[in-house]
Scaffold this motif. Sequence first.
Motif, mmCIF file in Angstrom:
data_model
loop_
_atom_site.group_PDB
_atom_site.id
_atom_site.type_symbol
_atom_site.label_atom_id
_atom_site.label_comp_id
_atom_site.label_asym_id
_atom_site.label_seq_id
_atom_site.Cartn_x
_atom_site.Cartn_y
_atom_site.Cartn_z
ATOM 1 N N MET A 1 0.845 -1.170 0.000
ATOM 2 C CA MET A 1 0.000 0.000 0.000
ATOM 3 C C MET A 1 0.894 1.238 0.000
ATOM 4 O O MET A 1 1.958 1.255 0.599
ATOM 5 C CB MET A 1 -0.885 -0.030 1.247
ATOM 6 C CG MET A 1 -2.063 0.876 1.211
ATOM 7 S SD MET A 1 -3.257 0.649 -0.131
ATOM 8 C CE MET A 1 -3.867 -0.990 0.150
ATOM 9 N N TYR A 3 0.917 5.718 0.225
ATOM 10 C CA TYR A 3 0.227 6.839 0.871
ATOM 11 C C TYR A 3 0.536 8.108 0.098
ATOM 12 O O TYR A 3 1.685 8.356 -0.274
ATOM 13 C CB TYR A 3 0.688 6.976 2.320
ATOM 14 C CG TYR A 3 0.556 5.681 3.083
ATOM 15 C CD1 TYR A 3 -0.663 5.304 3.633
ATOM 16 C CD2 TYR A 3 1.635 4.816 3.213
ATOM 17 C CE1 TYR A 3 -0.792 4.096 4.302
ATOM 18 C CE2 TYR A 3 1.517 3.614 3.890
ATOM 19 C CZ TYR A 3 0.296 3.261 4.431
ATOM 20 O OH TYR A 3 0.173 2.067 5.084
ATOM 21 N N LEU A 17 -4.373 9.998 1.517
ATOM 22 C CA LEU A 17 -5.045 8.840 0.939
ATOM 23 C C LEU A 17 -4.143 7.617 0.967
ATOM 24 O O LEU A 17 -2.922 7.730 0.885
ATOM 25 C CB LEU A 17 -5.425 9.140 -0.513
ATOM 26 C CG LEU A 17 -6.372 10.327 -0.681
ATOM 27 C CD1 LEU A 17 -5.939 11.185 -1.832
ATOM 28 C CD2 LEU A 17 -7.781 9.846 -0.860
ATOM 29 N N LYS A 18 -4.780 6.464 1.041
ATOM 30 C CA LYS A 18 -4.078 5.184 1.043
ATOM 31 C C LYS A 18 -4.571 4.377 -0.157
ATOM 32 O O LYS A 18 -5.721 3.938 -0.190
ATOM 33 C CB LYS A 18 -4.379 4.450 2.353
ATOM 34 C CG LYS A 18 -3.760 3.093 2.481
ATOM 35 C CD LYS A 18 -4.061 2.466 3.835
ATOM 36 C CE LYS A 18 -5.534 2.156 3.950
ATOM 37 N NZ LYS A 18 -5.878 1.327 5.101
ATOM 38 N N THR A 19 -3.702 4.220 -1.163
ATOM 39 C CA THR A 19 -4.053 3.483 -2.377
ATOM 40 C C THR A 19 -2.820 2.746 -2.900
ATOM 41 O O THR A 19 -1.713 2.953 -2.421
ATOM 42 C CB THR A 19 -4.571 4.425 -3.486
ATOM 43 O OG1 THR A 19 -3.540 5.343 -3.846
ATOM 44 C CG2 THR A 19 -5.817 5.179 -3.054
ATOM 45 N N GLU A 20 -3.028 1.932 -3.910
ATOM 46 C CA GLU A 20 -1.925 1.194 -4.522
ATOM 47 C C GLU A 20 -1.066 2.084 -5.423
ATOM 48 O O GLU A 20 0.144 1.915 -5.495
ATOM 49 C CB GLU A 20 -2.460 0.010 -5.334
ATOM 50 C CG GLU A 20 -3.066 -1.092 -4.485
ATOM 51 C CD GLU A 20 -2.047 -1.824 -3.641
ATOM 52 O OE1 GLU A 20 -0.882 -1.934 -4.055
ATOM 53 O OE2 GLU A 20 -2.416 -2.290 -2.553
ATOM 54 N N THR A 21 -1.709 3.010 -6.152
ATOM 55 C CA THR A 21 -0.991 3.836 -7.117
ATOM 56 C C THR A 21 -1.396 5.300 -6.998
ATOM 57 O O THR A 21 -2.454 5.625 -6.441
ATOM 58 C CB THR A 21 -1.284 3.386 -8.558
ATOM 59 O OG1 THR A 21 -2.681 3.624 -8.831
ATOM 60 C CG2 THR A 21 -0.951 1.915 -8.782
ATOM 61 N N GLU A 24 -4.701 5.850 -8.761
ATOM 62 C CA GLU A 24 -5.848 5.492 -7.925
ATOM 63 C C GLU A 24 -6.101 6.574 -6.878
ATOM 64 O O GLU A 24 -7.245 6.897 -6.571
ATOM 65 C CB GLU A 24 -5.627 4.136 -7.263
ATOM 66 C CG GLU A 24 -6.784 3.685 -6.402
ATOM 67 C CD GLU A 24 -8.089 3.462 -7.153
ATOM 68 O OE1 GLU A 24 -9.148 3.569 -6.503
ATOM 69 O OE2 GLU A 24 -8.076 3.205 -8.363
ATOM 70 N N ALA A 25 -5.047 7.152 -6.333
ATOM 71 C CA ALA A 25 -5.200 8.242 -5.355
ATOM 72 C C ALA A 25 -5.893 9.436 -6.000
ATOM 73 O O ALA A 25 -6.758 10.066 -5.383
ATOM 74 C CB ALA A 25 -3.841 8.645 -4.791
ATOM 75 N N GLN A 28 -9.584 8.557 -6.339
ATOM 76 C CA GLN A 28 -10.261 8.592 -5.042
ATOM 77 C C GLN A 28 -10.420 10.031 -4.538
ATOM 78 O O GLN A 28 -11.441 10.368 -3.949
ATOM 79 C CB GLN A 28 -9.501 7.740 -4.018
ATOM 80 C CG GLN A 28 -9.586 6.261 -4.284
ATOM 81 C CD GLN A 28 -11.005 5.726 -4.175
ATOM 82 O OE1 GLN A 28 -11.825 6.214 -3.408
ATOM 83 N NE2 GLN A 28 -11.299 4.694 -4.952
ATOM 84 N N ASP A 84 -7.907 -2.379 4.842
ATOM 85 C CA ASP A 84 -7.807 -2.154 3.404
ATOM 86 C C ASP A 84 -9.026 -1.453 2.815
ATOM 87 O O ASP A 84 -8.969 -0.971 1.690
ATOM 88 C CB ASP A 84 -7.581 -3.483 2.674
ATOM 89 C CG ASP A 84 -6.198 -4.047 2.924
ATOM 90 O OD1 ASP A 84 -5.282 -3.267 3.262
ATOM 91 O OD2 ASP A 84 -6.029 -5.274 2.792
ATOM 92 N N VAL A 87 -9.711 4.241 2.549
ATOM 93 C CA VAL A 87 -8.888 4.905 1.538
ATOM 94 C C VAL A 87 -8.501 6.304 2.016
ATOM 95 O O VAL A 87 -7.353 6.706 1.914
ATOM 96 C CB VAL A 87 -9.647 4.992 0.195
ATOM 97 C CG1 VAL A 87 -8.880 5.817 -0.814
ATOM 98 C CG2 VAL A 87 -9.937 3.609 -0.338
#
Length: 96
Positions: A1, A3, A17-21, A24-25, A28, A84, A87
């Motif tokens: 993950m 940040y 925000l907490k996302t994979e990429t 994606e952030a 979101q 998880d 977000v």
Amino acid sequence: MNYYKVQGKSQFYSALLKTETKEEAIKQYQKLISIVETQEELEELKDDMREFSLAEVIVELRRCRTEDDEPISDTEILEQLVDDDIVLLTADRTLM
């Protein structure tokens, strides 16, 4: 993950925000915080977004306050970081 923190003179809200990429952030942020309407606004959002380390995230969250103006507990911070489904870790309206 990973940040990501959004904060800059072109953004009315800062957010963590907490996302994979980063992509994606950005999605979101638009979904949860503020819609980006133009390509120029999208570029500004990208420029105002920076990846944070876990240590930086913990420092940021320890500065946050609850709605009752109490500090967020370490337990709550850890729960947010391991969940998880969460977000958006924090958001603030910045008056710039």
